[in-house]
Design a protein around this motif. Structure first.
Motif, PDB file in Angstrom:
ATOM      1  N   UNK A 166       0.622  -1.211   0.048  1.00 54.82           N
ATOM      2  CA  UNK A 166      -0.043  -0.081   0.149  1.00 54.82           C
ATOM      3  C   UNK A 166       0.755   1.264  -0.028  1.00 54.82           C
ATOM      4  N   UNK A 167       2.092   1.429   0.771  1.00 48.08           N
ATOM      5  CA  UNK A 167       2.752   2.359   0.973  1.00 48.08           C
ATOM      6  C   UNK A 167       3.437   2.504  -0.470  1.00 48.08           C
ATOM      7  N   UNK A 168       3.869   1.536  -1.142  1.00 48.01           N
ATOM      8  CA  UNK A 168       4.660   1.644  -2.574  1.00 48.01           C
ATOM      9  C   UNK A 168       3.630   2.152  -3.431  1.00 48.01           C
ATOM     10  N   UNK A 169       2.391   1.804  -3.456  1.00 48.43           N
ATOM     11  CA  UNK A 169       1.070   2.102  -4.481  1.00 48.43           C
ATOM     12  C   UNK A 169       1.019   3.763  -4.208  1.00 48.43           C
ATOM     13  N   UNK A 170       0.952   3.934  -2.728  1.00 49.73           N
ATOM     14  CA  UNK A 170       0.561   5.584  -2.530  1.00 49.73           C
ATOM     15  C   UNK A 170       1.689   6.360  -2.971  1.00 49.73           C
ATOM     16  N   UNK A 171       2.882   6.073  -2.946  1.00 44.33           N
ATOM     17  CA  UNK A 171       4.003   6.683  -3.119  1.00 44.33           C
ATOM     18  C   UNK A 171       4.039   6.828  -4.824  1.00 44.33           C
ATOM     19  N   UNK A 172       3.849   5.651  -5.430  1.00 48.08           N
ATOM     20  CA  UNK A 172       3.863   5.929  -6.895  1.00 48.08           C
ATOM     21  C   UNK A 172       2.654   6.843  -7.404  1.00 48.08           C
ATOM     22  N   UNK A 173       1.671   6.789  -6.981  1.00 48.49           N
ATOM     23  CA  UNK A 173       0.253   7.789  -7.023  1.00 48.49           C
ATOM     24  C   UNK A 173       0.787   9.047  -6.856  1.00 48.49           C
ATOM     25  N   UNK A 174       1.532   9.495  -5.782  1.00 49.62           N
ATOM     26  CA  UNK A 174       1.894  10.608  -5.191  1.00 49.62           C
ATOM     27  C   UNK A 174       3.030  11.292  -6.318  1.00 49.62           C
ATOM     28  N   UNK A 185       3.589  17.480 -10.971  1.00 51.76           N
ATOM     29  CA  UNK A 185       4.872  17.685 -11.872  1.00 51.76           C
ATOM     30  C   UNK A 185       6.171  16.702 -11.276  1.00 51.76           C
ATOM     31  N   UNK A 186       7.214  17.516 -11.354  1.00 49.72           N
ATOM     32  CA  UNK A 186       8.683  16.789 -11.203  1.00 49.72           C
ATOM     33  C   UNK A 186       8.639  16.089  -9.724  1.00 49.72           C
ATOM     34  N   UNK A 187       8.266  16.694  -8.751  1.00 49.51           N
ATOM     35  CA  UNK A 187       8.562  16.114  -7.438  1.00 49.51           C
ATOM     36  C   UNK A 187       7.624  15.336  -6.989  1.00 49.51           C
ATOM     37  N   UNK A 188       6.176  15.498  -7.454  1.00 44.08           N
ATOM     38  CA  UNK A 188       5.161  15.049  -7.097  1.00 44.08           C
ATOM     39  C   UNK A 188       4.488  15.754  -6.042  1.00 44.08           C
ATOM     40  N   UNK A 189       3.477  15.177  -5.263  1.00 45.12           N
ATOM     41  CA  UNK A 189       2.511  15.965  -4.686  1.00 45.12           C
ATOM     42  C   UNK A 189       2.306  15.118  -3.329  1.00 45.12           C
ATOM     43  N   UNK A 190       2.892  15.348  -2.092  1.00 45.52           N
ATOM     44  CA  UNK A 190       2.651  14.664  -0.854  1.00 45.52           C
ATOM     45  C   UNK A 190       1.225  14.841  -0.531  1.00 45.52           C
ATOM     46  N   UNK A 191       0.298  14.065  -0.794  1.00 44.26           N
ATOM     47  CA  UNK A 191      -1.048  14.302  -0.182  1.00 44.26           C
ATOM     48  C   UNK A 191      -1.322  13.821   1.208  1.00 44.26           C
ATOM     49  N   UNK A 192      -0.402  13.262   1.956  1.00 40.51           N
ATOM     50  CA  UNK A 192      -0.429  13.057   3.077  1.00 40.51           C
ATOM     51  C   UNK A 192      -0.250  14.173   4.001  1.00 40.51           C
ATOM     52  N   UNK A 193       0.209  15.337   3.340  1.00 44.36           N
ATOM     53  CA  UNK A 193       0.538  16.513   4.403  1.00 44.36           C
ATOM     54  C   UNK A 193      -0.747  17.314   4.408  1.00 44.36           C
ATOM     55  N   UNK A 194      -0.628  18.150   5.414  1.00 45.25           N
ATOM     56  CA  UNK A 194      -1.958  18.935   5.637  1.00 45.25           C
ATOM     57  C   UNK A 194      -3.244  18.360   5.738  1.00 45.25           C
ATOM     58  N   UNK A 195      -3.388  17.430   6.647  1.00 44.40           N
ATOM     59  CA  UNK A 195      -4.625  16.487   6.806  1.00 44.40           C
ATOM     60  C   UNK A 195      -5.607  17.434   7.288  1.00 44.40           C
ATOM     61  N   UNK A 196      -5.433  18.622   8.222  1.00 41.37           N
ATOM     62  CA  UNK A 196      -6.335  19.707   8.473  1.00 41.37           C
ATOM     63  C   UNK A 196      -5.694  20.969   7.897  1.00 41.37           C
ATOM     64  N   UNK A 197      -6.698  21.689   7.640  1.00 42.11           N
ATOM     65  CA  UNK A 197      -6.062  23.278   7.073  1.00 42.11           C
ATOM     66  C   UNK A 197      -5.423  24.026   8.378  1.00 42.11           C
TER      67      UNK A 197
END
Length: 155
Positions: free
Chosen positions: A76-84, A89-101
């Protein structure tokens, strides 16, 4: 199969066993549904651990997981990392950050254990030593807070 056992009981003249066979079969199906529901709930909890703790689970949690669960977590960790990596763009996007505004972009944090050097976006390198306090960008700290390296100081 329950019908096979029923037909065997009928041909052998043991029709009094048919209710018992049906009852046993219903019990087996119920147990199967309960086990499936339990395993699915456990899978959802393991998936939530990735979002709560990041890609590295604390030893105390890993201790309570079997090899198959750890393997599923790693997949799951690998799949999520591939998706992110495929996002933003180049660096990707960490969707696990900023879970709350965030209420503010910078927060005060205290280091709970020695972690070593930590670089922020402007190139500044900060030494994270136990009991040191720093004013850092929230998004750079969230992962370390979840891992127990830093704690948010609320004044």
């Amino acid at each position: 199969c329950v019908n096979c056992h029923e037909s065997e009981a009928k041909t052998e003249g043991k029709s009094e066993l048919i209710p018992t066979i049906k009852f046993r079969h219903c019990c087996l199906l119920r147990n199967q549904r309960c086990i499936t529901a339990y395993l699915y709930d456990r899978l959802l909890r393991i998936r939530a651990l990735r979002w709560e703790y990041g890609s590295v689970l604390p030893t105390t949690i890993r201790f309570h997981m079997c090899a198959e669960e750890l393997e599923w977590f790693n997949q799951y960790k690998k799949s999520l990392a591939t998706y992110m990596r495929s996002l933003g763009g180049e660096e990707g996007l960490d969707i696990t950050q900023d879970m709350k505004p965030p209420k503010s972009l910078y927060i005060e944090v205290r280091c709970l254990k020695d972690h070593g050097e930590f670089e922020i976006d402007d190139g500044t390198v900060i030494l994270l030593k136990k009991n040191s306090q720093h004013f850092l960008p929230r998004w750079k700290c969230e992962q370390l807070i979840r891992q127990g390296v830093l704690e948010h100081v609320i004044s």
